[in-house]
Write an enzyme that holds these catalytic residues in place. Structure first.
Site, mmCIF file in Angstrom:
data_model
loop_
_atom_site.group_PDB
_atom_site.id
_atom_site.type_symbol
_atom_site.label_atom_id
_atom_site.label_comp_id
_atom_site.label_asym_id
_atom_site.label_seq_id
_atom_site.Cartn_x
_atom_site.Cartn_y
_atom_site.Cartn_z
ATOM 1 N N ALA A 34 16.128 -8.570 1.718
ATOM 2 C CA ALA A 34 16.432 -7.803 0.417
ATOM 3 C C ALA A 34 16.824 -6.256 0.982
ATOM 4 C CB ALA A 34 15.370 -7.540 -0.523
ATOM 5 N N THR A 120 -2.170 -12.378 6.709
ATOM 6 C CA THR A 120 -2.962 -11.247 7.221
ATOM 7 C C THR A 120 -4.408 -11.587 7.274
ATOM 8 O OG1 THR A 120 -3.774 -8.891 7.019
ATOM 9 C CG2 THR A 120 -2.865 -10.084 5.067
ATOM 10 N N ASP A 121 -5.017 -10.912 8.218
ATOM 11 C CA ASP A 121 -6.334 -10.797 8.334
ATOM 12 C C ASP A 121 -7.181 -10.089 7.133
ATOM 13 O OD1 ASP A 121 -6.138 -8.473 9.111
ATOM 14 O OD2 ASP A 121 -7.161 -8.447 10.996
ATOM 15 N N GLU A 122 -6.380 -9.225 6.424
ATOM 16 C CA GLU A 122 -6.960 -8.628 5.181
ATOM 17 C C GLU A 122 -7.211 -9.097 4.236
ATOM 18 O OE1 GLU A 122 -4.779 -4.986 4.175
ATOM 19 O OE2 GLU A 122 -4.259 -4.559 6.199
ATOM 20 N N TYR A 147 -2.347 -4.665 -2.041
ATOM 21 C CA TYR A 147 -1.494 -5.247 -1.005
ATOM 22 C C TYR A 147 -2.315 -6.638 -0.620
ATOM 23 C CZ TYR A 147 -0.348 -6.829 3.829
ATOM 24 O OH TYR A 147 -0.032 -7.630 4.800
ATOM 25 N N SER A 148 -3.440 -6.653 -0.244
ATOM 26 C CA SER A 148 -4.231 -7.596 0.547
ATOM 27 C C SER A 148 -4.693 -8.811 -0.613
ATOM 28 C CB SER A 148 -5.333 -7.270 1.057
ATOM 29 O OG SER A 148 -6.160 -6.486 0.561
ATOM 30 N N THR A 150 -2.645 -9.528 -3.091
ATOM 31 C CA THR A 150 -1.220 -10.156 -3.468
ATOM 32 C C THR A 150 -1.038 -11.208 -2.125
ATOM 33 O OG1 THR A 150 0.229 -8.600 -2.495
ATOM 34 C CG2 THR A 150 -0.072 -8.702 -4.956
ATOM 35 N N LYS A 151 -1.166 -10.745 -0.693
ATOM 36 C CA LYS A 151 -1.145 -11.725 0.010
ATOM 37 C C LYS A 151 -2.328 -12.879 -0.013
ATOM 38 C CE LYS A 151 0.849 -11.334 3.387
ATOM 39 N NZ LYS A 151 2.456 -11.805 3.834
ATOM 40 N N ARG A 211 -9.371 -1.472 13.978
ATOM 41 C CA ARG A 211 -8.484 -2.670 13.810
ATOM 42 C C ARG A 211 -8.303 -3.488 15.009
ATOM 43 N NH1 ARG A 211 -9.602 -1.151 9.462
ATOM 44 N NH2 ARG A 211 -8.133 -0.547 7.809
ATOM 45 N N ARG A 270 -8.224 6.840 2.797
ATOM 46 C CA ARG A 270 -7.355 5.884 2.055
ATOM 47 C C ARG A 270 -8.426 5.281 0.836
ATOM 48 N NH1 ARG A 270 -4.774 1.062 5.225
ATOM 49 N NH2 ARG A 270 -3.099 2.290 5.419
ATOM 50 N N GLY A 272 -10.773 2.824 -0.844
ATOM 51 C CA GLY A 272 -11.115 1.558 -0.448
ATOM 52 C C GLY A 272 -10.909 1.175 0.853
HETATM 53 P P1 NAD Z 1 8.032 -4.780 6.899
HETATM 54 O O1 NAD Z 1 7.659 -4.189 5.925
HETATM 55 O O2 NAD Z 1 7.998 -4.233 8.427
HETATM 56 O O3 NAD Z 1 8.920 -5.944 6.777
HETATM 57 C C1 NAD Z 1 8.827 -6.548 5.379
HETATM 58 C C2 NAD Z 1 10.486 -7.214 5.401
HETATM 59 O O4 NAD Z 1 10.754 -7.803 4.156
HETATM 60 C C3 NAD Z 1 11.517 -5.921 5.242
HETATM 61 O O5 NAD Z 1 12.505 -6.195 5.972
HETATM 62 C C4 NAD Z 1 11.977 -6.094 3.826
HETATM 63 O O6 NAD Z 1 13.376 -5.727 3.716
HETATM 64 C C5 NAD Z 1 11.804 -7.533 3.402
HETATM 65 N N1 NAD Z 1 11.594 -7.663 1.946
HETATM 66 C C6 NAD Z 1 10.775 -7.056 1.188
HETATM 67 N N2 NAD Z 1 10.699 -7.396 -0.130
HETATM 68 C C7 NAD Z 1 11.763 -8.436 -0.137
HETATM 69 C C8 NAD Z 1 12.094 -9.413 -0.986
HETATM 70 N N3 NAD Z 1 11.844 -9.494 -2.269
HETATM 71 N N4 NAD Z 1 13.242 -10.279 -0.505
HETATM 72 C C9 NAD Z 1 13.656 -10.358 0.677
HETATM 73 N N5 NAD Z 1 13.264 -9.482 1.774
HETATM 74 C C10 NAD Z 1 12.281 -8.637 1.283
HETATM 75 O O7 NAD Z 1 6.519 -5.788 7.328
HETATM 76 P P2 NAD Z 1 5.919 -6.350 8.647
HETATM 77 O O8 NAD Z 1 5.049 -5.443 9.116
HETATM 78 O O9 NAD Z 1 7.040 -7.146 9.599
HETATM 79 O O10 NAD Z 1 5.188 -7.788 7.982
HETATM 80 C C11 NAD Z 1 5.782 -8.958 7.942
HETATM 81 C C12 NAD Z 1 4.993 -10.256 7.655
HETATM 82 O O11 NAD Z 1 3.645 -10.113 8.317
HETATM 83 C C13 NAD Z 1 4.400 -9.668 6.143
HETATM 84 O O12 NAD Z 1 3.910 -10.984 5.553
HETATM 85 C C14 NAD Z 1 2.898 -9.176 6.485
HETATM 86 O O13 NAD Z 1 1.995 -9.183 5.211
HETATM 87 C C15 NAD Z 1 2.330 -9.892 7.812
HETATM 88 N N6 NAD Z 1 1.595 -9.093 8.501
HETATM 89 C C16 NAD Z 1 1.900 -8.064 9.269
HETATM 90 C C17 NAD Z 1 0.837 -7.424 9.857
HETATM 91 C C18 NAD Z 1 1.322 -6.051 10.350
HETATM 92 O O14 NAD Z 1 0.232 -5.543 11.343
HETATM 93 N N7 NAD Z 1 2.342 -5.307 10.306
HETATM 94 C C19 NAD Z 1 -0.163 -8.067 10.224
HETATM 95 C C20 NAD Z 1 -0.549 -9.219 9.824
HETATM 96 C C21 NAD Z 1 0.505 -9.883 8.936
HETATM 97 O O1 TDX Z 2 -1.796 8.225 9.191
HETATM 98 C C1 TDX Z 2 -2.498 7.407 9.172
HETATM 99 N N1 TDX Z 2 -3.785 7.340 9.761
HETATM 100 C C2 TDX Z 2 -4.594 6.607 9.657
HETATM 101 O O2 TDX Z 2 -5.841 7.017 10.209
HETATM 102 C C3 TDX Z 2 -2.395 5.970 8.750
HETATM 103 C C4 TDX Z 2 -0.806 5.495 8.426
HETATM 104 C C5 TDX Z 2 -3.226 4.821 8.806
HETATM 105 N N2 TDX Z 2 -4.497 5.240 9.348
HETATM 106 C C6 TDX Z 2 -5.406 4.462 9.372
HETATM 107 C C7 TDX Z 2 -5.673 3.244 8.355
HETATM 108 C C8 TDX Z 2 -5.943 2.167 9.144
HETATM 109 O O3 TDX Z 2 -7.368 2.112 9.525
HETATM 110 O O4 TDX Z 2 -5.042 3.688 10.681
HETATM 111 C C9 TDX Z 2 -5.125 2.001 10.290
HETATM 112 C C10 TDX Z 2 -4.105 1.003 10.308
HETATM 113 O O5 TDX Z 2 -3.502 1.659 9.227
HETATM 114 P P1 TDX Z 2 -1.879 0.706 8.886
HETATM 115 O O6 TDX Z 2 -0.980 0.802 9.904
HETATM 116 O O7 TDX Z 2 -1.511 1.139 7.332
HETATM 117 O O8 TDX Z 2 -2.400 -0.611 8.809
HETATM 118 P P2 TDX Z 2 -3.465 -1.563 7.905
HETATM 119 O O9 TDX Z 2 -3.651 -0.724 6.496
HETATM 120 O O10 TDX Z 2 -4.645 -1.814 8.759
HETATM 121 O O11 TDX Z 2 -2.532 -2.875 7.724
HETATM 122 C C11 TDX Z 2 -1.638 -3.332 8.612
HETATM 123 O O12 TDX Z 2 -2.316 -4.501 9.352
HETATM 124 C C12 TDX Z 2 -2.393 -5.689 8.573
HETATM 125 C C13 TDX Z 2 -0.245 -3.834 8.202
HETATM 126 O O13 TDX Z 2 0.282 -2.578 7.507
HETATM 127 C C14 TDX Z 2 -0.571 -5.030 7.148
HETATM 128 O O14 TDX Z 2 0.748 -5.338 6.846
HETATM 129 C C15 TDX Z 2 -1.312 -5.970 7.817
HETATM 130 O O15 TDX Z 2 -1.434 -7.113 6.928
#
Ligand code: NAD
Ligand code: TDX
Length: 334
Positions: A34, A120-122, A147-148, A150-151, A211, A270, A272
């Protein structure tokens, strides 16, 4: 094989598409995305002429039905993915993570298409710092944030559709990813881009939260392993034994930039805030034979820093808007 990848313009999805195109010439990739604030068409530039890109919403059932009918398998990455945003406005998280997943499940059910669900592990909540246990596939669900939650909801839908309707689904729950193409709102890219700009990194609360870091390519190699060898209906935890506390991550980055170890700001915590995540990926390793390739977190961070230094046009605009959002709620506390 015709593969539909949702969220392929996001961080993990784009890396997955790059790798798939490079390593599996027999796979025809269609990306459905999207292009929300988190999606970036430019992340797919390196493979643009080798994939099909469809701009659309995963909750659009007519669109999704047509795309799923033309696919052999779906890998579902699309999500609203940032905890902090879910605390400000949960609405899009319900739409995409719950209704979007429901829409995909109905389509794969109707067309009997293989489905892999990225989670996610969350969903398991958090652990105490000194808890010797890690999350396993049988840890009870206990999500903390919108977020977690809804996942977790989406995972439960997948399990129900697999059991009740025989949908050929697998699930994976991965720990925190790092690597190229990650949005500047997330922890590691935010600190790297601050340091490139000569600003101080920002730690929430005490900085003691832990993390379990995994390189995005290791996550994606695990996803391919599960797609090819996973048991239908099964959940696999993906992790690379990468537990590090946030302060140590920041100190490593400061060192890579030649700055002092205490050159950082503590900011508003943050609400929670989960204390610690830790993954036990024994099932994936022993049953499917997967092993991670990126053992050295410091070297992985160094390569990630290089990528952000070399790709400023990719992140500059998103950095500015992410920092405006943070400025509305964040203040320096120490
Ligand atoms: P991201 O936010 O970088 O990317 C999400 C993508 O989904 C974007 O390109 C966005 O445009 C698209 N999107 C959002 N809503 C949409 C919709 N309604 N229809 C179509 N596309 C849509 O996320 P990410 O970090 O790449 O995470 C990808 C997946 O992995 C997610 O399901 C997340 O929960 C999971 N995940 C992420 C992490 C992490 O550390 N980033 C860890 C474990 C699991
Ligand atoms: O500026 C910051 N300072 C800080 O201390 C930000 C942005 C985050 N943090 C902390 C919060 C968390 O303890 O760092 C840690 C990581 O934060 P995020 O990058 O927001 O990740 P987290 O909330 O752990 O979630 C990520 O991992 C699980 C992904 O965003 C999720 O999509 C995934 O499911």
């Amino acid at each position: 094989m015709r593969l539909l990848v949702t969220g392929g313009a996001g961080f993990i999805g784009a890396n997955f598409v790059h790798r798939t195109v490079a390593e599996r010439p027999d796979v025809a990739v269609t990306v459905l995305d999207a292009l929300t604030y988190a999606g970036n068409r430019r992340s797919l530039d390196p493979v643009a002429d080798r994939i099909e890109f469809v701009h659309g919403d995963i909750a659009d059932s007519a669109l999704v039905n047509g795309l799923v009918a033309a696919s052999d398998a779906v890998v579902h990455f699309a999500a609203e993915s940032h905890n902090d945003n879910s605390l400000t406005d949960p609405t899009p998280f319900l739409h995409t993570n719950v209704m979007g997943t429901f829409t995909l499940l109905e389509a794969v059910r109707a067309h009997d298409v293989r489905y892999h669900h990225i989670s996610t592990d969350e969903v398991y909540g958090d652990l105490e710092l000194d808890d010797p246990q890690r999350f396993t596939e049988s840890t009870p669900y206990n999500p903390s944030s919108p977020y977690s939650a809804t996942k977790a909801s989406s995972d439960l839908l997948v399990r129900a559709w697999a059991r009740s309707f025989g949908v050929r689904a697998t699930l994976s729950n991965c720990s925190n990813n790092y690597g190229p193409y990650q949005h500047a709102e997330k922890f590691i890219p935010r600190q790297i881009t601050n340091l490139i700009d000569g600003l101080r990194p920002r730690l929430y609360g005490s900085g003691k939260n832990v993390r379990d870091w995994i390189h995005v390519d290791d996550h994606n190699s695990a996803v391919w392993t599960i797609l090819e060898k996973g048991s239908i209906g099964q959940t696999y935890l993906i992790g690379a034994d990468g537990e590090v506390d946030n302060r140590t991550v920041v100190e490593t980055l400061l060192e890579l930039f030649g700055r002092n170890a205490d050159d950082l700001d503590f900011v508003t915590d943050r609400p929670g805030h989960d204390l610690r995540y830790a993954i036990d990926s024994t099932r994936l390793r022993t049953e499917l034979g997967w092993t991670p390739q990126y053992g050295d977190f410091r070297r992985g961070l160094e390569a990630t820093v290089r990528w952000y230094r070399d790709n400023e046009p990719w992140w500059r605009a998103q950095k500015e808007s992410a920092e405006k959002t943070y400025a509305a709620t964040e203040s320096v506390i120490g």
